[in-house]
Design an enzyme around this catalytic site. Structure first.
Site, short mmCIF file in Angstrom:
data_model
loop_
_atom_site.label_atom_id
_atom_site.label_comp_id
_atom_site.label_asym_id
_atom_site.label_seq_id
_atom_site.Cartn_x
_atom_site.Cartn_y
_atom_site.Cartn_z
N ASP A 112 46.73 53.53 31.61
CA ASP A 112 48.03 52.45 32.39
C ASP A 112 48.89 53.20 31.17
O ASP A 112 50.61 51.84 31.29
CB ASP A 112 47.46 51.01 31.57
CG ASP A 112 47.30 50.71 33.57
OD1 ASP A 112 47.08 51.60 34.41
OD2 ASP A 112 46.57 49.14 33.65
N ASP B 225 36.55 39.64 30.65
CA ASP B 225 34.87 40.90 30.20
C ASP B 225 34.52 38.87 31.05
O ASP B 225 33.06 39.11 31.45
CB ASP B 225 35.02 40.98 29.51
CG ASP B 225 35.65 40.90 28.02
OD1 ASP B 225 36.22 39.33 28.59
OD2 ASP B 225 36.24 41.05 27.52
#
Length: 527
Positions: free
Chosen positions: A136, A289
């Site tokens: 990214d 997460d």
């Protein structure tokens, strides 16, 4: 016309001397002190003592459990019937499951070679392994370097794909989610995730994957982090102490007792079917997460933590980077708790006691109470009782409980036991930053979704010719809240030294020094 002075415009009844003003302020203080200030402070003491007892019981509980786990529990290899995957000469690597490696990156100039090289060096049949670099980066030069590195490994026969997105929507969660939608990963059964500074050993997959093969409801295998730069400076030593307790105790206890813990976002292997069933990656908080882990657990999936499976990584070595990381790690869980608490309560697939563990122990005590009691009790309420001696804190709350908690926290890093006292002072300073982030998460305030990628230096510090520059920038260095609390604690310590009876001034002055160091942003440069 006679000249009129300012004094002529003020009636005589309004003119007061400094002594009169001080007398009036003192009178007002005495009027509100007994009926308002003292009861409020006394209530604050009771609330803080209750929170301290909750944290104390949690630490003692985990200490007892970890001793029992080490002495009597079966090792994970026995509990999950671990057996090595045997290589068949005739069938080649067909008995090995197809594994996807995902490496999310964002302008990782210093570490991209390390992570890609470590992933490409994993010992696994080449035709059963796919490495996906999810870049990214916004810097075109860095993107080109990463792509060239991927091409270099591809020319050696490694099955590696360089993947970029048009936008950074969803940050890391968005990158991981989009990576799993690619058609070329449809045959993969498992996905291993490594952040850009993580360096798995070649046998990582051969040690982790067999846990899944005989346990169809196992979703996650989490490895332990080890830190290549723990000795770089005092800041990294303090972080090592906190994280070693997290891995040595918190993750171990959750894995052994409830087969649940928070995924650490990296150095772990997921069953892709579990990710899909849990609803995939979501970017609604900055702890994607933990979000995925809670959702998967609520659907009955199990997790296992392997303390002896270790992956090298890097700690933030600048105070600025550490503060951004801690904001994300404190704000995200609190915001996730706000979003999921009722979903956990209503869930019918998990046991009642597991719900209690997730809501009370995992979220409420560790992610919210731990930060707040450290800051409010030891940095606000306790100093205020020096100014208002009518309110007293019992010795067990001021000394004994924090002493036991501190000793229990030190078990993860015995080599740093001599730094324990400074670690307490440092954690008290950081508790203010974490409490602010926790409140932002609970209230969904302005910076709730702030995501700043942690700066990584790779092997820069090992190369004397490439020493990092610690430049002085007023905006980066000065932290006014820390400096303000340093001044408050210093004045309070002086008052206690002159007029107090509790002798808290020693602690207050030492805490003042630590707040000043943090306020001027120099913690990361102390070796």
């Amino acid at each position: 016309m006679a000249q009129i002075s300012g004094k002529d415009l003020i009636p005589n009844s309004f003119t007061m001397s400094r002594e009169d003003i001080a007398g009036h302020v003192g009178m007002v203080w005495e009027l509100i002190k007994a009926p308002l200030i003292v009861p409020l402070l006394r209530l604050s003491v009771y609330v803080c003592l209750a929170m301290a007892l909750m944290l104390f019981c949690e630490r003692v509980y985990m200490g007892i459990v970890i001793v029992l786990v080490k002495l009597f529990w079966q090792k994970p290899a026995k509990r999950y019937h671990w057996e090595p995957i045997e290589e068949d000469v005739e069938s080649g690597g067909s008995n090995f499951p197809f594994v996807l490696i995902q490496i999310p990156m964002y302008n990782e100039k210093e570490v991209y070679k390390i992570s890609i090289g470590a992933a490409c060096g994993l010992s696994w049949p080449a035709d059963r392994l796919l490495i996906q670099v999810l870049d990214d980066s916004t810097d075109p030069a860095i993107k080109q370097l990463v792509e060239l590195e991927c091409q270099r490994w591809a020319s050696k026969g490694v099955n590696i794909v360089y993947q970029i997105r048009e936008t950074r929507g969803g940050y890391k969660a968005g990158a991981l989610k989009e990576g799993l939608t690619r058609g070329y990963v449809k045959d993969c059964e498992f996905v291993a995730i490594f952040d850009a500074d993580f360096r798995p050993e070649p046998d990582f997959l051969k040690r982790a994957i067999p846990y899944f093969l005989r346990t169809p409801d196992l979703a996650l295998v989490q490895a332990r982090w080890r830190f290549v730069n723990a000795d770089e400076c005092l800041l990294t030593r303090m972080q090592e102490m906190s994280l070693d307790y997290h891995f040595t105790v918190e993750q171990e206890v959750g894995s052994a007792t409830h087969a649940f813990f928070g995924f650490n976002g990296t150095a772990g292997v997921w069953r892709i079917a579990a990710i899909d069933e849990a609803g995939g990656w979501k970017d609604r908080t900055t702890v994607e997460d933990m979000d995925l882990a809670v959702r998967a657990s609520l659907r009955g999936w199990k997790f296992v933590y392997l303390g002896d499976l270790q992956v090298k990584s890097e700690l933030p070595s600048t105070f600025k980077a550490f503060r951004f990381q801690q904001h994300r790690w404190s704000c995200g869980p609190a915001n996730l708790f706000r979003k999921m608490v009722m979903e956990i309560v209503r869930n019918k697939k998990v046991r009642f006691w597991k719900k209690v563990y997730v809501i009370y122990s995992f979220f409420f005590v560790r992610k919210i109470i731990a930060h707040m009691v450290t800051f409010f009790f030891y940095c606000v309420v306790l100093p205020l009782t020096i100014w208002i001696p009518e309110v007293r804190v019992p010795i067990w709350g001021a000394v004994y409980i924090p002493s036991v908690i501190t000793i229990l926290n030190s078990v993860g890093t015995p080599r740093s036991i001599h730094l324990l006292f400074y670690w307490i002072l440092f954690e008290n300073v950081m508790s203010m930053h974490r409490t602010k982030a926790t409140l932002i998460g609970l209230l969904e305030a302005g910076r709730v979704n702030e995501w700043v990628v942690t700066e990584k230096l790779g092997d820069t510090l090992k190369n004397k010719s490439k020493k990092p520059r610690f430049t002085f920038k007023i905006g980066d260095r000065l932290h006014l809240l820390e400096l303000g609390f340093a001044a408050f604690l210093f004045v309070t310590g002086c008052y206690d030294f002159l007029y107090g009876k509790n002798n808290y001034f020693v602690y207050l002055w030492l805490q003042t020094i630590t707040f000043f160091i943090a306020g001027f942003g120099y913690i990361g440069t102390i070796v």
